[in-house]
Enzyme design. Sequence first.
Site, mmCIF file in Angstrom:
data_model
loop_
_atom_site.group_PDB
_atom_site.id
_atom_site.type_symbol
_atom_site.label_atom_id
_atom_site.label_comp_id
_atom_site.label_asym_id
_atom_site.label_seq_id
_atom_site.Cartn_x
_atom_site.Cartn_y
_atom_site.Cartn_z
ATOM 1 N N GLU A 1 -5.094 -8.795 0.826
ATOM 2 C CA GLU A 1 -5.733 -8.489 2.118
ATOM 3 C C GLU A 1 -7.198 -8.211 1.877
ATOM 4 O O GLU A 1 -7.571 -7.507 0.939
ATOM 5 C CB GLU A 1 -5.156 -7.215 2.777
ATOM 6 C CG GLU A 1 -3.803 -7.357 3.391
ATOM 7 C CD GLU A 1 -3.292 -6.052 4.019
ATOM 8 O OE1 GLU A 1 -4.104 -5.242 4.514
ATOM 9 O OE2 GLU A 1 -2.075 -5.862 3.996
ATOM 10 N N GLU B 1 0.805 -1.227 0.000
ATOM 11 C CA GLU B 1 0.000 0.000 0.000
ATOM 12 C C GLU B 1 0.840 1.280 0.000
ATOM 13 O O GLU B 1 0.740 2.103 0.932
ATOM 14 C CB GLU B 1 -0.941 0.011 1.205
ATOM 15 C CG GLU B 1 -1.907 -1.160 1.236
ATOM 16 C CD GLU B 1 -2.966 -1.030 2.334
ATOM 17 O OE1 GLU B 1 -2.853 -0.134 3.188
ATOM 18 O OE2 GLU B 1 -3.929 -1.828 2.317
#
Length: 462
Positions: free
Chosen positions: A366, A166
């Site tokens: 995720e 991220e």
Amino acid sequence: MKYKFPKNFWWGAATSGPQSEGRFNKKHSSIFDYWYDIEPTAFYDQVGPNIASNFYNSYEEDLKMMKSIGLNSFRTSIQWTRLIKNFETAEVDEDGVNFYNNVINQCVELGMIPIINLHHFDLPIELYEKYGGWESKHVVELFAKFAKKCFQLYGDRVKYWTTFNEPIVIVQGQYLSQFHYPNLVNGKKAMQVAYNLNLASAKAIEEFRKGKYNKDGKIGIVLNLTPAYPRTQSKDDLEAADIANMIDNRIFLDTAVLGKYPEGLTQMLEKDGVIWEYTEDEIKLLQNNKVDFLGVNFYQPLRVKKRENKFDDSKGWLPDKYYESYEKPGRRINPDKNWEIYPEAMYDIAINIRDNYENIPWYVSENGMGVHGEEKFMDENGMVVDDYRIQFITEHLQFLHKGIEEGSNCFGYHLWTPIDCWSWKNAYRNRYGLISLDLPSQTKTIKKSGYWFKEAAENNGF
Ligand code: BG6
């Protein structure tokens, strides 16, 4: 069985070094370690990363427990501040080397594919203080050295690497929305950092390919992707969504998969005087070092509308100039995070990758549901009866399945997270695991979702 997944599908879970290991024996501090040391009150219940879920000491039992709930793959990250003694030369710390050797070896022995990530928000504080961290191209070089060291040490056994987790969250947390140290608000620096992170990823990929560490080795990046959904189909809302999509998703996605920035984005940043500093050689490097696969984190959709309130420009240029977030009336939410639950996005993501990103191989790296106070759902044997999580996972997998049926090249699903772990500023407020953690005693107990996941993994579907 109604939902059968492709052969060799990854059923796994993800965590990161800084959120699970604890700081035991680490010779350096990351920005989060440091922030906790100087301002513990910034963290929920003043719980910091010092002990976390004790993975440094309990990795053997923890990995066995993960295997016992059917995980065939597991992602964690190598902490730069644990592995490396000297950041300039990438000289290693032997204790760090051994620790990650043991973790990787045990994963392999247990038959769990290790996916090793190189950076999960854990910039060494020293590199921030000396060079401004990701603002600096010298730090980009140091990251490439660290990455090379990891490939040399573990590349014989690790087949799947990711460079960053991220990266947009680093940009937002450190430079726009003040939730990662040093909590700045500076749009111009934010854009340079985004560029430097792309560059760092490409340099690590270049090192990886030069080394030929493993004939089956693959390298990717983990991005939190969600299509930006416009409030309406009006021209203004569509334009707002388009810009949000470029700034929040495509700034990393296009660069990683297609090797170039969206044109609209660079034109807009140039017009606004916040374009990054770059060289032609760097642009070539980005073009030549695209990822082999993509990890996609998905929690909640991004909903936007055209800006309606006047943009406050007292802090200079910010991406919010172009759009505002929007709450869809009647949305389903997880009240503990105030995040919208929208499993349909899984399908949209799958189709977007199929149609606009060369149908690159990807996996859900995720997905998960953070819930506060799970002890209230415990049965008399101490098992958390988390039917809400089973429901959440099921619905997301159903939409993912539809995307796969329609040709999207998805090869796995990882839940965040195997064992409840430390969550940055939120510390242990919201729990995500398939296995619960009693923080004071560090006791770990499989939740109902853990047993559900095992069955799904064993049947390759449900
Ligand atoms: C992801 C991160 O964004 O979300 C994790 O990769 C993080 O590191 C997870 O823990 C959950 O978010 P939060 O804010 O509840 O910790």
